[in-house]
Design an enzyme around this catalytic site. Structure first.
Site, PDB file in Angstrom:
ATOM      1  N   HIS A 190      79.110  58.277  74.938  1.00 22.22           N
ATOM      2  CA  HIS A 190      79.219  56.802  75.700  1.00 22.22           C
ATOM      3  C   HIS A 190      79.304  55.766  74.896  1.00 22.22           C
ATOM      4  O   HIS A 190      79.136  55.613  73.777  1.00 22.22           O
ATOM      5  CB  HIS A 190      77.706  56.897  76.382  1.00 22.22           C
ATOM      6  CG  HIS A 190      76.749  56.564  75.681  1.00 22.22           C
ATOM      7  ND1 HIS A 190      76.062  57.844  74.929  1.00 22.22           N
ATOM      8  CD2 HIS A 190      75.860  55.530  75.370  1.00 22.22           C
ATOM      9  CE1 HIS A 190      75.002  57.253  74.219  1.00 22.22           C
ATOM     10  NE2 HIS A 190      74.741  55.916  74.441  1.00 22.22           N
ATOM     11  N   ASP A 198      70.310  47.904  74.638  1.00 20.62           N
ATOM     12  CA  ASP A 198      71.305  47.971  73.688  1.00 20.62           C
ATOM     13  C   ASP A 198      71.375  46.550  72.925  1.00 20.62           C
ATOM     14  O   ASP A 198      71.559  45.578  73.437  1.00 20.62           O
ATOM     15  CB  ASP A 198      72.554  48.228  74.766  1.00 20.62           C
ATOM     16  CG  ASP A 198      72.769  49.524  75.112  1.00 20.62           C
ATOM     17  OD1 ASP A 198      72.079  50.515  74.759  1.00 20.62           O
ATOM     18  OD2 ASP A 198      73.745  49.848  75.935  1.00 20.62           O
ATOM     19  N   GLU A 282      72.759  59.851  79.286  1.00 18.71           N
ATOM     20  CA  GLU A 282      71.781  60.536  79.990  1.00 18.71           C
ATOM     21  C   GLU A 282      72.790  61.378  80.808  1.00 18.71           C
ATOM     22  O   GLU A 282      73.958  60.723  81.353  1.00 18.71           O
ATOM     23  CB  GLU A 282      71.082  59.427  80.718  1.00 18.71           C
ATOM     24  CG  GLU A 282      70.086  58.899  79.973  1.00 18.71           C
ATOM     25  CD  GLU A 282      69.302  57.840  80.509  1.00 18.71           C
ATOM     26  OE1 GLU A 282      68.120  57.533  79.962  1.00 18.71           O
ATOM     27  OE2 GLU A 282      69.844  57.329  81.499  1.00 18.71           O
ATOM     28  N   LYS A 395      69.275  64.809  78.003  1.00 20.15           N
ATOM     29  CA  LYS A 395      68.412  63.726  78.519  1.00 20.15           C
ATOM     30  C   LYS A 395      68.705  63.065  79.932  1.00 20.15           C
ATOM     31  O   LYS A 395      69.669  63.257  80.393  1.00 20.15           O
ATOM     32  CB  LYS A 395      68.634  62.266  77.611  1.00 20.15           C
ATOM     33  CG  LYS A 395      67.648  61.136  78.040  1.00 20.15           C
ATOM     34  CD  LYS A 395      67.320  60.274  76.818  1.00 20.15           C
ATOM     35  CE  LYS A 395      68.509  59.330  76.672  1.00 20.15           C
ATOM     36  NZ  LYS A 395      68.013  58.154  75.827  1.00 20.15           N
ATOM     37  N   THR A 442      62.450  60.572  80.135  1.00 20.85           N
ATOM     38  CA  THR A 442      62.414  59.329  79.815  1.00 20.85           C
ATOM     39  C   THR A 442      61.023  58.945  80.625  1.00 20.85           C
ATOM     40  O   THR A 442      60.613  59.369  81.446  1.00 20.85           O
ATOM     41  CB  THR A 442      63.456  58.199  79.624  1.00 20.85           C
ATOM     42  OG1 THR A 442      63.763  57.982  81.120  1.00 20.85           O
ATOM     43  CG2 THR A 442      64.335  58.754  78.935  1.00 20.85           C
ATOM     44  N   GLU A 480      60.519  60.901  76.126  1.00 20.46           N
ATOM     45  CA  GLU A 480      60.793  59.477  75.431  1.00 20.46           C
ATOM     46  C   GLU A 480      59.910  58.423  76.242  1.00 20.46           C
ATOM     47  O   GLU A 480      60.000  58.521  77.202  1.00 20.46           O
ATOM     48  CB  GLU A 480      62.430  59.231  75.314  1.00 20.46           C
ATOM     49  CG  GLU A 480      62.988  60.205  74.608  1.00 20.46           C
ATOM     50  CD  GLU A 480      64.463  59.967  74.350  1.00 20.46           C
ATOM     51  OE1 GLU A 480      64.903  58.964  74.943  1.00 20.46           O
ATOM     52  OE2 GLU A 480      65.255  60.672  73.843  1.00 20.46           O
ATOM     53  N   ASN A 481      59.879  57.151  75.458  1.00 19.91           N
ATOM     54  CA  ASN A 481      59.310  56.107  76.248  1.00 19.91           C
ATOM     55  C   ASN A 481      60.684  55.313  76.560  1.00 19.91           C
ATOM     56  O   ASN A 481      61.549  55.397  75.666  1.00 19.91           O
ATOM     57  CB  ASN A 481      58.304  55.227  75.430  1.00 19.91           C
ATOM     58  CG  ASN A 481      58.835  54.814  74.040  1.00 19.91           C
ATOM     59  OD1 ASN A 481      59.183  55.845  73.381  1.00 19.91           O
ATOM     60  ND2 ASN A 481      58.741  53.715  73.533  1.00 19.91           N
ATOM     61  N   LEU A 483      60.927  51.871  77.462  1.00 20.48           N
ATOM     62  CA  LEU A 483      60.920  50.819  77.039  1.00 20.48           C
ATOM     63  C   LEU A 483      59.917  50.663  75.508  1.00 20.48           C
ATOM     64  O   LEU A 483      59.123  51.493  75.585  1.00 20.48           O
ATOM     65  CB  LEU A 483      60.391  49.619  77.881  1.00 20.48           C
ATOM     66  CG  LEU A 483      61.407  49.728  79.126  1.00 20.48           C
ATOM     67  CD1 LEU A 483      60.578  48.903  80.197  1.00 20.48           C
ATOM     68  CD2 LEU A 483      62.679  48.910  78.869  1.00 20.48           C
TER      69      LEU A 483
END
Length: 574
Positions: A190, A198, A282, A395, A442, A480-481, A483
């Site tokens: 991606h 990002d 994802e 993910k 996530t 995963e977190n 943020l």
């Protein structure tokens, strides 16, 4: 030396770190806030055996920095890496090697740390090499299992199809191996840029963008004709639209080249391949693009099925269902990106189109297209990495806003057919189980009450639903977190969620791994670093944990000091 270390660690990301993050706001503002944990809730009485103080010397006072000598954002990191000479005990050595103490028995949840998005430069070299080296040494000393790195399609195969430049990645992998860190390598098909967090822009390969420019329908398209260049539309997965190759062939060739180039690391240093399947890596549609302010949290997003390739598939599905009139377009009454469910005809709870015959047909087709996309890529990746000793993971996005509504509109537009009356995550888990892949999810750090209540956000309930689906499908779950969070509240929530105590059938099941977002200057600030070391230690204990936070934090204080000479040594390497 401390100043030098700080500049190196602090330069992991190019922008200065503000002294206070309390006033920051993001699209998901309440979850991004750094919460201050009330100490009373985390403290307990610790009984120490006779002579314990001799084993645990008091914390050395921090050397003060001269005002104005270095940037404010670096002075904190400077203090974090101040040298304190300690004698490492056998228990500490065992912990540092990731053995979890005496006996060498592995337990709990291994923690990985995401590397910066721009760890490899556009010139295919390692970015901030000394800082990276120092950070890896620090992470290893803290008991971290490994790192996660994005291997960008747009960097490696940038110039010409079939020409791969692995520069930078070869060096990073050697660096990780030297420090004894495992690597989760993300096949990032991606674009970087346009999503939450990002920090840089890495477009798709030039030659692929050229093809999209010639045929804009290769890009995901919404009902207003807006094109999205984050990821090639899955509608053309099997068509030779990229200079004679299909997108799936391009992804397979890339993974095969990666395997052949790094076969000496596979199963040893590289232990996991996370296969990118959409925006932000994802398995989803780009239904909530932040770029250019198109979408803002907590909008419902928009369906992405209006390119000619997706519409061609929809037309065929409608004809097969004996309803050709349903095949000319996707829903046009589903509102705009920033609407809420009740603002729309399609998503409203009473009489909404999502709950009717047409809605069921469309949402089944839309979500099945996503599952088929995952199936195709997993089939390729499984055959490519078979017998190499690596695990495959995928993910899935944690779309928790409007989860409390009947339609779950934001999940539907993203391609997850999950409503109050239907489990949309079990089919995904079953698809991953067929290929022996890991379900990576996530938003593990979020609590329901931290989110805007009027948007019916429920991340904890969503995580529980996913945990139950993976348990039923017998597929491993990793987390995963979503943020960056460095506070005890977030750490406690991750710990709780990672133990997967969702029902009476959970048993000893735990997450197979957790990946922490992200390696940056914030992480190495004194308070954050001490909390992080304690968090890693607690995660490694897992369900067997028998120590309270106070005790773990005291022990973590020692390991913070053990870290310092290792970091200083690593940072002197060129």
């Amino acid at each position: 030396m401390a100043l030098n270390i700080t500049h190196q660690i602090g330069s992991l990301v190019g922008s200065p770190v503000p002294e206070s993050t309390a006033g920051e706001t993001t699209a998901t503002v309440s979850a991004a806030a750094v919460w201050k944990s009330p100490s009373a809730s985390l403290r307990c009485q610790v009984s120490r055996p006779e002579g314990a103080d001799a084993l645990t010397p008091p914390v050395s006072p921090r050397r003060s920095t001269v005002p104005g000598a270095i940037r404010a954002d670096l002075s904190a990191a400077c203090q974090a890496f101040d040298t304190a000479v300690t004698t490492e005990t056998e228990e500490e050595k065992a912990y540092r090697k990731g053995k979890g103490g005496e006996g060498g028995k592995e337990s709990g949840v291994p923690v990985y740390v995401m590397m910066p998005l721009d760890s490899v430069t556009t010139g295919n070299t390692v970015n901030r090499k000394k800082a990276m080296n120092a950070a890896m040494a620090a992470l290893k000393s803290a008991g971290v299992e490994g790192v996660m790195m994005d291997v960008w399609w747009g960097l490696v195969e940038r110039e010409k199809p079939g020409e791969y430049n692995w520069g930078g990645y070869a060096e990073l992998l050697e660096m990780a191996k030297k420090h004894g860190l495992k690597v989760q390598a993300v096949m990032s098909f991606h674009q970087c840029g346009g999503n939450v967090g990002d920090s840089c822009t890495i477009p798709l390969p030039k030659w692929a963008v050229e093809e999209i420019d010639k045929d804009p329908d290769l890009a995901y398209t919404d009902q207003w004709g807006r094109r999205n260049y984050e990821y090639i539309s899955l509608g053309c997965d099997t068509l030779p639209v990229l200079k004679g190759r299909t997108p799936v062939q391009c992804y397979a060739d890339f993974m095969r080249a990666f395997r052949d180039n790094f076969k000496h690391h596979l199963g040893d240093t590289i232990v996991e391949i996370q296969v990118g399947m959409g925006p932000a890596g994802e398995l989803r549609y780009p239904s909530y693009p932040e770029q250019n302010g198109t979408w803002k949290f907590p909008g419902i997003g928009a369906f992405q099925c209006f390119d000619k390739y997706m519409l061609s598939s929809l037309k065929a599905a409608a004809e097969a269902a004996g309803k050709p009139e349903w095949g000319s377009t996707g829903p046009t009454d589903a509102g705009n990106y920033n609407n809420w469910p009740e603002d729309t005809q399609f998503f409203r709870k009473e009489g909404g189109g999502w709950d009717g015959e047409y809605g069921e047909f469309f949402l089944t087709w839309y979500s099945q297209m996503l599952l088929d996309h995952g199936e195709r890529i997993l089939t390729s990746s499984k055959s490519i990495f078979d017998d190499t000793g690596v695990k495959i993971s995928v993910k899935i996005a944690g779309i928790h806003w409007h989860y409390g509504s009947r339609s779950h509109a934001p999940e539907l537009t993203a391609g997850y057919y999950n409503t109050r009356f239907r489990d949309g995550y079990l089919p995904i888990a079953q698809m991953l189980a067929r290929h022996g892949a890991i379900f990576n999810f996530t938003c593990i750090e979020m609590r329901d009450h931290e989110q805007p209540q009027d948007a019916l956000c429920a991340p904890e309930k969503l995580v529980k639903q996913v945990a139950l689906a993976t348990q039923k499908a017998q597929v491993p779950l990793a987390g995963e977190n979503a943020l960056p969070r460095y506070d005890d509240y977030a750490h406690e929530q991750i710990l709780r969620a990672s133990q997967l105590n969702v029902d009476e059938n959970s048993g000893e099941r735990e997450m197979c791994a957790f990946t922490y977002l992200r390696m940056n200057p914030h992480l190495f600030q004194p308070d954050n670093w001490r909390k992080f070391v304690a968090f890693v230690k607690k995660m490694k204990e897992g369900k067997c944990a028998n120590k309270c936070w106070e005790q773990v934090e005291r022990e973590a204080e020692r390991f913070v000091h053990v870290t310092q000479p290792l970091v200083q040594e690593a940072a002197t390497m060129h």
